[in-house]
Scaffold this motif. Sequence first.
Motif, PDB file in Angstrom:
ATOM      1  N   UNK A   8      67.357  42.246  36.244  1.00 51.26           N
ATOM      2  CA  UNK A   8      66.089  43.296  36.332  1.00 51.26           C
ATOM      3  C   UNK A   8      65.155  42.196  36.971  1.00 51.26           C
ATOM      4  N   UNK A   9      65.124  41.027  36.746  1.00 44.54           N
ATOM      5  CA  UNK A   9      64.123  40.515  37.216  1.00 44.54           C
ATOM      6  C   UNK A   9      63.967  39.885  38.786  1.00 44.54           C
ATOM      7  N   UNK A  10      64.880  40.256  39.345  1.00 42.55           N
ATOM      8  CA  UNK A  10      64.795  40.042  40.924  1.00 42.55           C
ATOM      9  C   UNK A  10      63.750  40.780  41.313  1.00 42.55           C
ATOM     10  N   UNK A  11      63.706  41.900  40.833  1.00 40.54           N
ATOM     11  CA  UNK A  11      62.561  42.761  41.164  1.00 40.54           C
ATOM     12  C   UNK A  11      61.051  42.058  40.685  1.00 40.54           C
ATOM     13  N   UNK A  12      61.031  41.769  39.687  1.00 44.70           N
ATOM     14  CA  UNK A  12      59.680  41.128  39.232  1.00 44.70           C
ATOM     15  C   UNK A  12      59.668  39.844  40.163  1.00 44.70           C
ATOM     16  N   UNK A  13      60.871  39.346  40.459  1.00 42.58           N
ATOM     17  CA  UNK A  13      60.715  38.131  41.456  1.00 42.58           C
ATOM     18  C   UNK A  13      60.832  38.608  42.840  1.00 42.58           C
ATOM     19  N   UNK A  14      61.448  39.817  43.031  1.00 37.76           N
ATOM     20  CA  UNK A  14      61.376  40.609  44.443  1.00 37.76           C
ATOM     21  C   UNK A  14      60.017  41.786  43.991  1.00 37.76           C
ATOM     22  N   UNK A  15      60.168  41.835  42.684  1.00 34.69           N
ATOM     23  CA  UNK A  15      59.109  42.460  41.965  1.00 34.69           C
ATOM     24  C   UNK A  15      58.186  41.265  41.730  1.00 34.69           C
ATOM     25  N   UNK A  16      60.149  40.946  41.525  1.00 31.52           N
ATOM     26  CA  UNK A  16      60.151  39.853  41.912  1.00 31.52           C
ATOM     27  C   UNK A  16      59.911  38.818  41.929  1.00 31.52           C
ATOM     28  N   UNK A  17      59.320  38.738  41.263  1.00 31.47           N
ATOM     29  CA  UNK A  17      58.486  39.188  41.741  1.00 31.47           C
ATOM     30  C   UNK A  17      58.407  37.816  42.293  1.00 31.47           C
ATOM     31  N   UNK A  18      58.500  36.860  41.775  1.00 31.82           N
ATOM     32  CA  UNK A  18      57.333  35.836  41.704  1.00 31.82           C
ATOM     33  C   UNK A  18      57.852  34.542  40.813  1.00 31.82           C
ATOM     34  N   UNK A  19      57.521  33.430  41.343  1.00 36.74           N
ATOM     35  CA  UNK A  19      57.579  32.250  40.539  1.00 36.74           C
ATOM     36  C   UNK A  19      56.376  31.932  39.733  1.00 36.74           C
ATOM     37  N   UNK A  20      56.430  31.704  38.526  1.00 34.36           N
ATOM     38  CA  UNK A  20      55.444  31.434  37.799  1.00 34.36           C
ATOM     39  C   UNK A  20      55.389  29.934  37.702  1.00 34.36           C
ATOM     40  N   UNK A  21      54.015  29.522  38.021  1.00 29.97           N
ATOM     41  CA  UNK A  21      53.798  28.022  37.910  1.00 29.97           C
ATOM     42  C   UNK A  21      52.963  27.909  36.597  1.00 29.97           C
ATOM     43  N   UNK A  22      53.441  27.216  35.732  1.00 27.22           N
ATOM     44  CA  UNK A  22      52.783  26.599  34.417  1.00 27.22           C
ATOM     45  C   UNK A  22      51.785  25.414  34.519  1.00 27.22           C
ATOM     46  N   UNK A  23      51.226  25.131  33.912  1.00 29.04           N
ATOM     47  CA  UNK A  23      50.087  23.813  33.983  1.00 29.04           C
ATOM     48  C   UNK A  23      50.755  22.880  34.663  1.00 29.04           C
ATOM     49  N   UNK A  24      51.974  22.315  34.390  1.00 24.79           N
ATOM     50  CA  UNK A  24      52.741  21.317  34.877  1.00 24.79           C
ATOM     51  C   UNK A  24      53.879  21.471  35.759  1.00 24.79           C
ATOM     52  N   UNK A  25      54.497  22.546  35.490  1.00 26.84           N
ATOM     53  CA  UNK A  25      55.652  22.937  36.340  1.00 26.84           C
ATOM     54  C   UNK A  25      55.991  24.173  36.763  1.00 26.84           C
ATOM     55  N   UNK A  26      56.321  24.565  37.721  1.00 25.35           N
ATOM     56  CA  UNK A  26      57.067  25.836  38.143  1.00 25.35           C
ATOM     57  C   UNK A  26      58.302  26.501  37.242  1.00 25.35           C
ATOM     58  N   UNK A 107      59.696  45.513  45.631  1.00 28.34           N
ATOM     59  CA  UNK A 107      60.910  45.155  44.708  1.00 28.34           C
ATOM     60  C   UNK A 107      61.903  45.803  45.476  1.00 28.34           C
ATOM     61  N   UNK A 108      62.663  45.394  46.140  1.00 26.00           N
ATOM     62  CA  UNK A 108      63.723  46.080  46.884  1.00 26.00           C
ATOM     63  C   UNK A 108      65.182  44.963  47.154  1.00 26.00           C
ATOM     64  N   UNK A 109      66.127  45.320  46.815  1.00 19.50           N
ATOM     65  CA  UNK A 109      67.058  44.309  47.107  1.00 19.50           C
ATOM     66  C   UNK A 109      67.550  43.725  48.357  1.00 19.50           C
ATOM     67  N   UNK A 110      66.925  44.754  49.319  1.00 20.01           N
ATOM     68  CA  UNK A 110      67.176  44.378  50.896  1.00 20.01           C
ATOM     69  C   UNK A 110      65.858  43.646  51.319  1.00 20.01           C
ATOM     70  N   UNK A 111      64.906  43.384  50.642  1.00 22.40           N
ATOM     71  CA  UNK A 111      63.817  42.271  51.179  1.00 22.40           C
ATOM     72  C   UNK A 111      64.569  41.033  51.381  1.00 22.40           C
ATOM     73  N   UNK A 112      63.877  40.413  52.605  1.00 26.19           N
ATOM     74  CA  UNK A 112      64.101  39.147  52.974  1.00 26.19           C
ATOM     75  C   UNK A 112      63.208  38.025  52.439  1.00 26.19           C
ATOM     76  N   UNK A 113      63.345  37.541  51.304  1.00 29.37           N
ATOM     77  CA  UNK A 113      62.806  36.832  50.526  1.00 29.37           C
ATOM     78  C   UNK A 113      62.143  35.484  51.275  1.00 29.37           C
ATOM     79  N   UNK A 114      62.955  35.075  52.384  1.00 32.76           N
ATOM     80  CA  UNK A 114      62.156  34.052  53.119  1.00 32.76           C
ATOM     81  C   UNK A 114      61.231  34.161  54.146  1.00 32.76           C
ATOM     82  N   UNK A 115      61.040  35.743  54.259  1.00 32.61           N
ATOM     83  CA  UNK A 115      59.969  36.048  55.339  1.00 32.61           C
ATOM     84  C   UNK A 115      58.825  36.742  54.483  1.00 32.61           C
ATOM     85  N   UNK A 116      58.693  36.341  53.215  1.00 29.41           N
ATOM     86  CA  UNK A 116      57.519  36.977  52.405  1.00 29.41           C
ATOM     87  C   UNK A 116      56.433  35.957  52.395  1.00 29.41           C
ATOM     88  N   UNK A 117      55.396  36.445  51.959  1.00 32.57           N
ATOM     89  CA  UNK A 117      54.129  35.535  51.679  1.00 32.57           C
ATOM     90  C   UNK A 117      54.058  35.034  50.421  1.00 32.57           C
TER      91      UNK A 117
END
Length: 117
Positions: A8-26, A107-117
């Motif tokens: 599910x989380x690829x979307x939230x990653x692609x929604x997904x979103x996303x990498x979360x950075x905590x105080x000390x580490x991602x 949040x799309x499985x066809x998104x190119x993750x390496x070209x996103x901001x």
Amino acid sequence: MEKKLNGVFWCVGVLGLVTVVLTVHAITCEEAVQTLMPCKAYLTTPAPSPTLACCQAVASVNASASTTQSRRDLCECFKKKAPVYGVDPQKAKQLPGLCAVQVPFPCDPSVDCQHML
């Protein structure tokens, strides 16, 4: 079923979103997946809408993303895991909007993750 949530989380990653950075580490892929567990029912079953807990998890992961590379990494993670765990791609695409969370890429499985901001 728990494994399906990871996907599910690829979307939230692609929604997904996303990498979360905590105080000390991602946040790692697995940490992000665990955070998003409340979204499992919505993303993998006929549930008509996400729960409040799911939307809070989506907002938390999204808000924690702080760098382009961390978002790319999480995007790749979610893209790889979603199909393995049975995440419905259409529901993944709808999740940010239903939760009123603006994500920096679709949040799309066809998104190119390496070209996103």
